[in-house]
Design an enzyme around this catalytic site. Structure first.
Site, mmCIF file in Angstrom:
data_model
loop_
_atom_site.group_PDB
_atom_site.id
_atom_site.type_symbol
_atom_site.label_atom_id
_atom_site.label_comp_id
_atom_site.label_asym_id
_atom_site.label_seq_id
_atom_site.Cartn_x
_atom_site.Cartn_y
_atom_site.Cartn_z
ATOM 1 N N HIS A 183 0.822 -1.214 0.000
ATOM 2 C CA HIS A 183 0.000 0.000 0.000
ATOM 3 C C HIS A 183 0.858 1.267 0.000
ATOM 4 C CE1 HIS A 183 -4.082 1.176 -0.022
ATOM 5 N NE2 HIS A 183 -4.266 1.467 1.256
ATOM 6 N N ASN A 216 -6.402 7.014 4.446
ATOM 7 C CA ASN A 216 -7.826 7.307 4.229
ATOM 8 C C ASN A 216 -8.173 8.792 4.239
ATOM 9 O OD1 ASN A 216 -7.925 4.557 4.250
ATOM 10 N ND2 ASN A 216 -9.379 4.376 5.936
#
Length: 247
Positions: A19, A66
């Site tokens: 990620h 996020n």
């Protein structure tokens, strides 16, 4: 001025995660080119430099993935830039490892970092997606993206990041095809999506040549055209043909 933002999660716990390939890409740019030291601003680590004669701000949001858009949006507004001045670099599950795609705008594809950028910056920024592959099942996705790259991944990951840094001028100039080709050559991965192999349409049957035999007739063995000249069969044929002629 342009912002090149790499998406990832801060801290050593996440440093090697798939990620975090966006962070890795921006770090490669920082190492390869004459950027200033990393400093903290806009809830991010930032570094200033120049590529292709243009001022560049490298950004690694420290807000966690996020809510990455909070950091990038703040920097964009501070420098009075538009979404067109932003290049976001991030991981893509739906691309095979080593593949890369580059486009302006589009959907978020379920990527929470991109959802946040869309919300805070608008959607019309350039998106450099770097493939990390899909684990094959939805329930495995979270562990895959938050898992570290395997040692074997270095065979494509290091050439990809090196080529990205070496050819960053092409990226900044908007020479997308040339840039992607450089990455493809470095990793051995196609620059464009594979097209499914399409079966060739069946060839149309050839028309029989004038005066030639049809394909059905050609398949039949030639039968010698011989008629009996003596015996009961010969007599019967003579009677049949004589009746036909009488009519």
């Amino acid at each position: 001025m342009k912002i090149i933002v790499g998406l990832g999660n801060p801290g050593p716990k996440y440093a090697g995660n798939r990620h975090n390939i966006g962070f890795m890409a921006v770090d490669a740019l920082h190492r390869r080119h004459a950027f200033g030291p990393w400093t903290r601003k806009f809830k991010a680590e930032i570094a200033e430099g120049e590529l292709a004669g243009e001022k560049i701000l490298l950004v690694k949001p420290q807000t966690y993935m996020n809510v990455s858009g909070e950091s990038v949006g703040e920097a964009m507004r501070f420098y009075k830039l538009t979404p067109a001045d932003i290049i976001a670099v991030y991981d893509e599950l739906d691309l095979a490892p080593g593949r890369a795609r580059l486009k302006t705008g589009g959907g978020h594809g379920g990527h929470n970092g991109i959802k946040s950028l869309d919300a805070h910056c608008g959607k019309d920024y350039r998106r450099l997606r770097l493939g990390i592959g899909h684990p094959g099942a939805k329930e495995l996705v979270n562990g895959h993206v938050l898992g570290d790259f395997a040692k074997s991944d270095a065979a494509w990951l290091e050439p990809l990041l090196d080529a990205l840094a070496d050819n960053a001028d092409l990226l900044v100039k908007g020479l997308d095809s040339q840039f992607l080709n450089k990455l493809a050559i470095a990793t051995g991965a196609p620059a464009e999506p594979d097209q499914p192999a399409r079966p060739k349409p069946p060839a149309a049957p050839s028309s029989p040549k004038p005066g030639g035999k049809s394909h059905i007739r050609q398949a039949r063995p030639d039968v010698p055209k011989m008629l009996p000249t003596t015996g009961p069969m010969a007599d019967m044929l003579k009677r049949m043909f004589s009746k036909t002629e009488d009519k």
